[in-house]
Write an enzyme that holds these catalytic residues in place. Structure first.
Site, PDB file in Angstrom:
ATOM      1  N   LYS A  32       0.816  -1.215   0.000  1.00 37.01           N
ATOM      2  CA  LYS A  32       0.000   0.000   0.000  1.00 37.01           C
ATOM      3  C   LYS A  32       0.854   1.271   0.000  1.00 37.01           C
ATOM      4  O   LYS A  32       0.452   2.268  -0.603  1.00 37.01           O
ATOM      5  CB  LYS A  32      -0.960   0.012   1.179  1.00 37.01           C
ATOM      6  CG  LYS A  32      -0.318   0.111   2.541  1.00 37.01           C
ATOM      7  CD  LYS A  32      -1.371   0.140   3.616  1.00 37.01           C
ATOM      8  CE  LYS A  32      -0.743   0.164   4.994  1.00 37.01           C
ATOM      9  NZ  LYS A  32       0.088   1.358   5.217  1.00 37.01           N
ATOM     10  N   THR A  33       2.024   1.234   0.651  1.00 37.77           N
ATOM     11  CA  THR A  33       2.881   2.421   0.634  1.00 37.77           C
ATOM     12  C   THR A  33       3.338   2.732  -0.785  1.00 37.77           C
ATOM     13  O   THR A  33       3.394   3.896  -1.205  1.00 37.77           O
ATOM     14  CB  THR A  33       4.099   2.219   1.549  1.00 37.77           C
ATOM     15  OG1 THR A  33       3.649   1.934   2.879  1.00 37.77           O
ATOM     16  CG2 THR A  33       4.972   3.465   1.571  1.00 37.77           C
ATOM     17  N   ASP A 215      -3.524   7.347   4.676  1.00 41.61           N
ATOM     18  CA  ASP A 215      -3.033   5.995   4.943  1.00 41.61           C
ATOM     19  C   ASP A 215      -3.593   5.500   6.275  1.00 41.61           C
ATOM     20  O   ASP A 215      -3.934   6.299   7.151  1.00 41.61           O
ATOM     21  CB  ASP A 215      -1.501   6.028   4.997  1.00 41.61           C
ATOM     22  CG  ASP A 215      -0.895   4.644   5.059  1.00 41.61           C
ATOM     23  OD1 ASP A 215      -1.586   3.666   4.704  1.00 41.61           O
ATOM     24  OD2 ASP A 215       0.270   4.529   5.460  1.00 41.61           O
ATOM     25  N   GLU A 216      -3.692   4.182   6.433  1.00 38.06           N
ATOM     26  CA  GLU A 216      -4.164   3.563   7.679  1.00 38.06           C
ATOM     27  C   GLU A 216      -5.512   4.158   8.104  1.00 38.06           C
ATOM     28  O   GLU A 216      -5.724   4.513   9.273  1.00 38.06           O
ATOM     29  CB  GLU A 216      -3.126   3.752   8.799  1.00 38.06           C
ATOM     30  CG  GLU A 216      -1.739   3.252   8.460  1.00 38.06           C
ATOM     31  CD  GLU A 216      -1.626   1.727   8.426  1.00 38.06           C
ATOM     32  OE1 GLU A 216      -2.663   1.053   8.512  1.00 38.06           O
ATOM     33  OE2 GLU A 216      -0.497   1.227   8.292  1.00 38.06           O
ATOM     34  N   GLN A 246      -6.850  -4.763  10.303  1.00 36.00           N
ATOM     35  CA  GLN A 246      -5.693  -4.288  11.070  1.00 36.00           C
ATOM     36  C   GLN A 246      -6.047  -3.085  11.947  1.00 36.00           C
ATOM     37  O   GLN A 246      -5.166  -2.306  12.330  1.00 36.00           O
ATOM     38  CB  GLN A 246      -4.543  -3.942  10.122  1.00 36.00           C
ATOM     39  CG  GLN A 246      -4.048  -5.136   9.321  1.00 36.00           C
ATOM     40  CD  GLN A 246      -2.838  -4.812   8.470  1.00 36.00           C
ATOM     41  OE1 GLN A 246      -1.744  -4.569   8.969  1.00 36.00           O
ATOM     42  NE2 GLN A 246      -3.029  -4.816   7.157  1.00 36.00           N
ATOM     43  N   ARG A 606       3.302  -9.914  10.445  1.00 37.34           N
ATOM     44  CA  ARG A 606       4.607  -9.239  10.419  1.00 37.34           C
ATOM     45  C   ARG A 606       5.698 -10.223   9.994  1.00 37.34           C
ATOM     46  O   ARG A 606       6.798  -9.821   9.636  1.00 37.34           O
ATOM     47  CB  ARG A 606       4.979  -8.678  11.786  1.00 37.34           C
ATOM     48  CG  ARG A 606       4.051  -7.656  12.432  1.00 37.34           C
ATOM     49  CD  ARG A 606       3.684  -6.532  11.543  1.00 37.34           C
ATOM     50  NE  ARG A 606       2.431  -6.802  10.844  1.00 37.34           N
ATOM     51  CZ  ARG A 606       1.981  -6.121   9.795  1.00 37.34           C
ATOM     52  NH1 ARG A 606       2.706  -5.157   9.285  1.00 37.34           N
ATOM     53  NH2 ARG A 606       0.830  -6.430   9.222  1.00 37.34           N
TER      54      ARG A 606
END
Length: 740
Positions: A32-33, A215-216, A246, A606
């Site tokens: 996504k970044t 973002d997020e 998340q 992770r």
């Protein structure tokens, strides 16, 4: 460069979308970044002026990474890429008058907030034991997140406790105002109020920021939601990127419904799912997907990977926390012996209390480790002393900073003198620094008057040199205040303090050299630097290098990745976590349980190559070894590509009396004693980063090193080897130790 090169099809569609609302449901490890930064580049390539683009994320580290990626695409500068808090800090400086603020306001960190709250509780004449500053802070923070002012909170207060917290809230706000200071929540609150009450400013920002990327998005709270939609309402060019699976920050106000209801807010929204995972192996994704499938509050996604192979997930059952820690130490050692780097390994836990036994096992095995807490540097005494001088120079109303440094380094200004100055300041309704300028009215001795006058002259002299680079200002403060000369006789401690000062000066130099519009504004650059430092978050300085194993909470692990991950304490009451004062078991509260499941999902995803989950049959709780029940999550991950390892030993028959048979035994009343670990989360901020090996200072015993920490808070004891008087065991809540 070709902006759309090396993107998969959903990523290309997300990047190439220009006008209109866009929801990008980005699964864990789905790039996504890359999508956000490429989208910035694509918009600029489509003739959108860079200064019309606003990209918002949640950590300074993430914002810096985005800026670097955009710069690497040779995009012209001008796009605003920052966190919500730094955006609001910047805008509140710009519109200070409209927000009824002074542009040189100070941002108080958590430790400063708690000091102010403690004073507010005292002024309200309420018992500190009943109204604990950290708990009152959480209530006030929640109110501000919901955009409730002190007056609104008071109007809705119905019971004794709420009404008294309303009194504290009002006094707390008065103290902040008198110090010309804001807390973290105020940054969002004040800006949201400004957008609500000043349509002209909202229109200015809407014209300035024609394209908004967030973002997020699943982590946004009500204030952040209002800010984003307030700026975007006129053009609806808003791109929200995130993953409901998340969302793990409900406890600090995040509202998962913001992302779940995006399509309700924008019925014409385009929705794109990023489901290809570039991080983890298939076994890890399979287990994590099985787990999160049990949640109802989510958007359906199917994570997959092109990676071939991958080792099984390991689920290890151990006798107790010591056996668990020893197992991790052995496996990490074996990994290192076979050529693996310690920096590739991370150990996650639900609460910080679980780290102590792990640290001891790693020390015994000579395995280097570090606890990922980026703000620890800025909590060191000598660093806070230097910053307090700078804060006072920028904001003369900052009494908290003035109190910290008026006799630091020691210049003979004692508590009686300070009390009389504070009394004068209160009587005249002036700042403490201004009271030092009117010292003749404070009824002090000739000697005390002379010392206070010398301090005031020093501050005035330093204040006349704020127009240069931040590094020069800071070096001048360090030298002229005597901080460097007063580092102490302990050579080792002096060396550490000097190294910390050098590192702080390096941060100033980096700020001066950064290609930011703010840093070019030299008359106020020092204020911008202080705001930036105040907004540093826990993982902003984490870089995953250094040849050491990383220990961190599951919450801190968000946004990171490691080749090998261990998640410890997979037991009922720990993961999912259940506080002892919860009115009903956690598993009956669907929303809370789902967030705990999302937290476990975040931890699992992770891991890149190896994942191990551990569970103890018993664990020491408040000095008693209590039976633990295995987490339901260990069942919910399924059995596909999962290897179960049982290292537990048989228990004597007598131990089974009165309990059901099986691997784990559950005593509901004893489980309530988990409160010791819950209390560990309430450790005062000055001890939050204390660990074995920490350098500390005590007013009577001098400097030393922590060699042992035992018992949960509030009966935590620390054994300290003091350089001048040997080893002492201190009760922390009474010891008044300072981290150095």
């Amino acid at each position: 460069m070709d902006i759309l090169a090396d993107l998969n099809e959903p990523q290309r569609r997300a990047v190439a979308h220009t006008d209109g609302p866009l929801l990008v449901l980005a699964g864990a490890g789905s790039g996504k970044t890359r999508v956000i930064t490429r989208r910035v580049g694509y918009l600029i390539g489509a003739a959108v002026p860079p200064d019309n683009i606003l990209a918002i994320t949640f950590t300074n580290k993430a914002a810096q990474e985005m800026r670097q990626r955009v710069h690497a695409m040779d995009c012209p500068p001008g796009a605003t890429i920052c966190t919500f808090h730094s955006l609001c800090a910047r805008l509140l400086r710009e519109f200070a008058a409209e927000a009824n603020l002074s542009s040189n306001y100070t941002i108080y960190d958590r430790a400063d907030q708690l000091k102010i709250l403690k004073e507010a509780i005292g002024r309200a004449d309420l018992p500190a034991g009943t109204f604990v500053p950290s708990k009152v802070s959480a209530v006030i923070s929640g109110a501000k997140t919901e955009l409730n002012s002190a007056e609104q909170f008071a109007a809705e207060a119905a019971d004794f406790r709420s009404k008294n917290i309303a009194r504290i809230y009002r006094l707390y706000e008065q103290l902040l105002a008198s110090n010309n200071a804001l807390d973290f929540d105020d940054l969002l609150l004040r800006m949201a109020y400004l957008l609500r009450d000043r349509p002209d400013i909202r229109r200015i920002l809407s014209r300035r920021y024609r394209y908004i990327l967030i973002d997020e998005y699943q982590d946004t709270n009500r204030a952040q939601y209002i800010l984003a939609h307030g700026i975007a309402v006129d053009h609806e060019n808003i791109c929200a990127t995130g993953d409901p699976d998340q969302s793990i920050y409900t406890w600090r106000g995040a509202d998962i419904n913001n992302i779940l209801e995006f399509e309700t807010d924008y019925p014409n929204a385009t929705v794109i799912r990023l489901e290809e995972n570039y991080r983890s192996t298939k076994p890890i994704l399979t287990a994590a997907s099985h787990l999160i499938f049990h949640n109802k509050m989510r958007k359906e996604k199917a994570l997959w990977t092109r990676r071939v192979g991958g080792v099984d997930i390991h689920v290890a059952y151990c006798d107790d926390e010591h056996a668990e820690a020893d197992l991790l130490a052995r496996r990490i050692s074996a990994r290192g012996a076979s050529g693996g780097s310690y920096s590739e390994v991370a150990v996650f836990y639900r609460i910080n209390a679980l780290s102590r036994v792990l640290e001891e096992a790693l020390i015994r095995a000579s395995i280097p480790y570090r606890i990922a807490r980026g703000v620890e540097f800025y909590n060191r005494k000598v660093v806070k002393d230097v910053l307090a001088y700078l804060k006072l120079l920028v904001n003369p109303q900052d009494d908290l900073s003035c109190l910290r440094i008026i006799n630091t380094p020691a210049r003979g200004i004692g508590s009686t003198t300070i009390k009389r100055l504070r009394d004068l300041a209160a009587a005249k309704e002036i700042s403490l620094l201004e009271a030092s300028r009117r010292v003749q009215e404070a009824n002090l001795s000739t000697a005390a008057t002379k010392k206070v006058s010398a301090f005031r002259e020093l501050i005035d002299s330093l204040g006349s040199g704020l127009t240069g680079p931040v590094r020069d200002v800071m070096e001048s403060v360090v030298k002229r205040t005597g901080l460097q000369e007063a580092l102490g006789e302990d050579k080792e401690q002096a060396r550490q303090d000097l190294a910390n000062i050098d590192e702080l000066i390096s941060t100033a130099a980096e700020f001066d050299e950064a290609p930011q519009d703010e840093s070019a504004d030299r008359p106020t650059a020092i204020g911008h630097y202080l705001h930036k430092v105040s907004l540093v978050s826990d993982v902003d300085h984490f870089n995953g290098t250094g040849g050491a194993v990383t220990l961190m909470t599951l919450h801190a692990a968000k946004g990171l990745e490691f080749p090998a991950v261990f998640i410890v304490g997979c037991e009922s009451g720990l993961l999912p976590f259940e506080r002892p004062d919860t009115p009903q078991p956690l598993y009956k509260g669907t929303e809370k349980l789902e967030e705990e499941r999302r937290l476990a999902f975040v931890g699992m995803t992770r891991a890149m190559d190896e994942l191990t989950l551990t569970c103890a049959k018993s664990r020491m709780i408040r000095g008693r070894s209590l039976p633990q029940a295995a987490s339901q999550f260990l069942t919910e991950i399924g059995t596909e590509s999962v290897t179960v390892e049982d290292f537990t030993t048989a228990r004597p028959v007598a131990a089974l009396h009165g309990r059901r048979k099986g691997r784990y035994y559950e005593d509901v009343e004893q489980r309530r004693l988990i409160e010791a670990m819950a209390d560990a989360a309430e450790v005062p901020p000055q001890y939050e980063y204390l660990k074995v090996g920490s350098k500390v200072y005590h007013a009577t015993f001098g400097s030393g090193r922590v060699v042992q920490i035992s018992q949960p808070w509030p009966v935590t004891r620390a054994k300290v080897e003091f350089h001048q008087c040997g080893t002492k065991t201190l009760l922390l809540r009474l010891a008044k130790l300072e981290l150095i």
